[in-house]
Design a protein around this motif. Structure first.
Motif, PDB file in Angstrom:
ATOM      1  N   ALA A  39      -4.714  12.423   0.185  1.00 56.52           N
ATOM      2  CA  ALA A  39      -4.678  11.201  -0.640  1.00 56.52           C
ATOM      3  C   ALA A  39      -3.241  10.755  -0.870  1.00 56.52           C
ATOM      4  O   ALA A  39      -2.936   9.553  -0.785  1.00 56.52           O
ATOM      5  CB  ALA A  39      -5.382  11.446  -1.968  1.00 56.52           C
ATOM      6  N   ASN A  40      -2.354  11.689  -1.159  1.00 62.50           N
ATOM      7  CA  ASN A  40      -0.945  11.331  -1.371  1.00 62.50           C
ATOM      8  C   ASN A  40      -0.322  10.729  -0.116  1.00 62.50           C
ATOM      9  O   ASN A  40       0.410   9.745  -0.181  1.00 62.50           O
ATOM     10  CB  ASN A  40      -0.145  12.550  -1.821  1.00 62.50           C
ATOM     11  N   LYS A  41      -0.640  11.315   1.035  1.00 62.66           N
ATOM     12  CA  LYS A  41      -0.086  10.783   2.283  1.00 62.66           C
ATOM     13  C   LYS A  41      -0.665   9.412   2.595  1.00 62.66           C
ATOM     14  O   LYS A  41       0.035   8.541   3.106  1.00 62.66           O
ATOM     15  CB  LYS A  41      -0.340  11.759   3.422  1.00 62.66           C
ATOM     16  N   ALA A  42      -1.944   9.197   2.267  1.00 58.23           N
ATOM     17  CA  ALA A  42      -2.553   7.881   2.489  1.00 58.23           C
ATOM     18  C   ALA A  42      -1.907   6.837   1.582  1.00 58.23           C
ATOM     19  O   ALA A  42      -1.659   5.698   2.010  1.00 58.23           O
ATOM     20  CB  ALA A  42      -4.054   7.948   2.232  1.00 58.23           C
ATOM     21  N   ILE A  43      -1.623   7.198   0.342  1.00 63.25           N
ATOM     22  CA  ILE A  43      -0.972   6.268  -0.580  1.00 63.25           C
ATOM     23  C   ILE A  43       0.433   5.927  -0.091  1.00 63.25           C
ATOM     24  O   ILE A  43       0.848   4.763  -0.112  1.00 63.25           O
ATOM     25  CB  ILE A  43      -0.942   6.860  -2.000  1.00 63.25           C
ATOM     26  N   GLU A  44       1.157   6.941   0.373  1.00 63.83           N
ATOM     27  CA  GLU A  44       2.503   6.693   0.902  1.00 63.83           C
ATOM     28  C   GLU A  44       2.448   5.784   2.128  1.00 63.83           C
ATOM     29  O   GLU A  44       3.255   4.859   2.258  1.00 63.83           O
ATOM     30  CB  GLU A  44       3.174   8.007   1.269  1.00 63.83           C
ATOM     31  N   ALA A  45       1.486   6.047   3.033  1.00 66.10           N
ATOM     32  CA  ALA A  45       1.359   5.223   4.239  1.00 66.10           C
ATOM     33  C   ALA A  45       0.987   3.798   3.861  1.00 66.10           C
ATOM     34  O   ALA A  45       1.509   2.837   4.439  1.00 66.10           O
ATOM     35  CB  ALA A  45       0.311   5.821   5.176  1.00 66.10           C
ATOM     36  N   GLY A  46       0.089   3.638   2.887  1.00 65.49           N
ATOM     37  CA  GLY A  46      -0.284   2.301   2.434  1.00 65.49           C
ATOM     38  C   GLY A  46       0.906   1.551   1.855  1.00 65.49           C
ATOM     39  O   GLY A  46       1.069   0.352   2.086  1.00 65.49           O
ATOM     40  N   GLY A  47       1.738   2.258   1.106  1.00 60.37           N
ATOM     41  CA  GLY A  47       2.936   1.628   0.550  1.00 60.37           C
ATOM     42  C   GLY A  47       3.903   1.186   1.630  1.00 60.37           C
ATOM     43  O   GLY A  47       4.477   0.094   1.564  1.00 60.37           O
ATOM     44  N   ARG A  48       4.076   2.046   2.642  1.00 64.52           N
ATOM     45  CA  ARG A  48       4.968   1.663   3.749  1.00 64.52           C
ATOM     46  C   ARG A  48       4.423   0.462   4.507  1.00 64.52           C
ATOM     47  O   ARG A  48       5.164  -0.448   4.874  1.00 64.52           O
ATOM     48  CB  ARG A  48       5.161   2.841   4.696  1.00 64.52           C
ATOM     49  N   ILE A  49       3.106   0.457   4.753  1.00 70.11           N
ATOM     50  CA  ILE A  49       2.494  -0.663   5.469  1.00 70.11           C
ATOM     51  C   ILE A  49       2.616  -1.942   4.649  1.00 70.11           C
ATOM     52  O   ILE A  49       2.920  -3.012   5.187  1.00 70.11           O
ATOM     53  CB  ILE A  49       1.020  -0.344   5.794  1.00 70.11           C
ATOM     54  N   ASP A  51       4.900  -2.657   2.402  1.00 70.46           N
ATOM     55  CA  ASP A  51       6.292  -3.102   2.431  1.00 70.46           C
ATOM     56  C   ASP A  51       6.626  -3.804   3.741  1.00 70.46           C
ATOM     57  O   ASP A  51       7.296  -4.841   3.755  1.00 70.46           O
ATOM     58  CB  ASP A  51       7.237  -1.918   2.224  1.00 70.46           C
ATOM     59  N   ARG A  52       6.142  -3.245   4.839  1.00 69.43           N
ATOM     60  CA  ARG A  52       6.396  -3.870   6.136  1.00 69.43           C
ATOM     61  C   ARG A  52       5.691  -5.211   6.246  1.00 69.43           C
ATOM     62  O   ARG A  52       6.237  -6.159   6.828  1.00 69.43           O
ATOM     63  CB  ARG A  52       5.959  -2.949   7.267  1.00 69.43           C
ATOM     64  N   ALA A  53       4.472  -5.303   5.698  1.00 71.57           N
ATOM     65  CA  ALA A  53       3.736  -6.566   5.754  1.00 71.57           C
ATOM     66  C   ALA A  53       4.442  -7.640   4.931  1.00 71.57           C
ATOM     67  O   ALA A  53       4.514  -8.801   5.343  1.00 71.57           O
ATOM     68  CB  ALA A  53       2.309  -6.363   5.266  1.00 71.57           C
ATOM     69  N   VAL A  54       4.964  -7.250   3.768  1.00 75.02           N
ATOM     70  CA  VAL A  54       5.684  -8.217   2.939  1.00 75.02           C
ATOM     71  C   VAL A  54       6.948  -8.672   3.654  1.00 75.02           C
ATOM     72  O   VAL A  54       7.253  -9.871   3.687  1.00 75.02           O
ATOM     73  CB  VAL A  54       6.005  -7.599   1.555  1.00 75.02           C
ATOM     74  N   ASP A  55       7.681  -7.722   4.242  1.00 73.19           N
ATOM     75  CA  ASP A  55       8.880  -8.095   5.000  1.00 73.19           C
ATOM     76  C   ASP A  55       8.520  -9.027   6.153  1.00 73.19           C
ATOM     77  O   ASP A  55       9.215 -10.006   6.420  1.00 73.19           O
ATOM     78  CB  ASP A  55       9.585  -6.848   5.541  1.00 73.19           C
ATOM     79  N   PHE A  56       7.427  -8.700   6.834  1.00 71.41           N
ATOM     80  CA  PHE A  56       6.990  -9.529   7.955  1.00 71.41           C
ATOM     81  C   PHE A  56       6.629 -10.931   7.467  1.00 71.41           C
ATOM     82  O   PHE A  56       6.992 -11.927   8.104  1.00 71.41           O
ATOM     83  CB  PHE A  56       5.794  -8.878   8.652  1.00 71.41           C
ATOM     84  N   ALA A  57       5.927 -11.011   6.335  1.00 73.57           N
ATOM     85  CA  ALA A  57       5.536 -12.317   5.800  1.00 73.57           C
ATOM     86  C   ALA A  57       6.766 -13.145   5.445  1.00 73.57           C
ATOM     87  O   ALA A  57       6.816 -14.356   5.732  1.00 73.57           O
ATOM     88  CB  ALA A  57       4.642 -12.146   4.574  1.00 73.57           C
ATOM     89  N   PHE A  58       7.763 -12.521   4.832  1.00 75.33           N
ATOM     90  CA  PHE A  58       8.983 -13.248   4.496  1.00 75.33           C
ATOM     91  C   PHE A  58       9.728 -13.688   5.760  1.00 75.33           C
ATOM     92  O   PHE A  58      10.264 -14.796   5.810  1.00 75.33           O
ATOM     93  CB  PHE A  58       9.905 -12.414   3.610  1.00 75.33           C
ATOM     94  N   ASP A  59       9.770 -12.813   6.777  1.00 72.20           N
ATOM     95  CA  ASP A  59      10.424 -13.192   8.038  1.00 72.20           C
ATOM     96  C   ASP A  59       9.712 -14.368   8.696  1.00 72.20           C
ATOM     97  O   ASP A  59      10.355 -15.310   9.176  1.00 72.20           O
ATOM     98  CB  ASP A  59      10.462 -12.005   9.003  1.00 72.20           C
ATOM     99  N   VAL A  60       8.373 -14.302   8.728  1.00 72.11           N
ATOM    100  CA  VAL A  60       7.617 -15.394   9.336  1.00 72.11           C
ATOM    101  C   VAL A  60       7.851 -16.687   8.572  1.00 72.11           C
ATOM    102  O   VAL A  60       8.080 -17.747   9.162  1.00 72.11           O
ATOM    103  CB  VAL A  60       6.112 -15.040   9.382  1.00 72.11           C
TER     104      VAL A  60
END
Length: 123
Positions: A39-49, A51-60
């Motif tokens: 569960a902890n690793k899934a939460i960490e992976a979700g947070g990374r994803i 963050d990347r999605a937000v960065d991608f949205a801002f770049d787009v």
């Protein structure tokens, strides 16, 4: 005598260390611990994803604004470019009481009562 005491103490210390190490590893391999780790690793992976999605949205959004500005200059348009993301939509949980959804189903039909699920009614 000193040698025997030294080796006895060394053996006891090694035994305590090995027992502690094995017990710690066994606790890590219990189903509850494995589930918590997953569960902890899934939460960490979700947070990374996220963050990347937000960065991608801002770049787009940034590249889209630049391209719109380029096209506006090329076409001679003076449109304002909004570089911020749109505000998130918020929906209310309160329904409009005047909507037709809240009218009784069988309002005109006398054969059907207004509450068709009345358990106290004789059948």
């Amino acid at each position: 005598m000193f040698r025997r005491t030294f080796w006895f103490t060394t053996g006891v210390a090694t035994g305590v260390w090995a027992t502690t190490k094995v017990n710690r590893k066994l606790r890590q391999l219990t189903p509850e611990s494995l589930a918590a780790t997953a569960a902890n690793k899934a939460i960490e992976a979700g947070g990374r994803i996220r963050d990347r999605a937000v960065d991608f949205a801002f770049d787009v959004r940034d590249h889209m604004a630049r391209r719109e500005a380029e096209l506006g200059d090329a076409l001679g348009l003076d449109a304002r470019v909004d570089r911020e993301l749109p505000a998130s939509r918020r929906y209310t949980a309160i329904e409009n009481r005047n909507s037709p959804k809240n009218e009784p189903r069988y309002a005109e039909d006398p054969a059907h009562p207004t509450n068709p699920y009345n358990r106290n009614e004789d059948h």
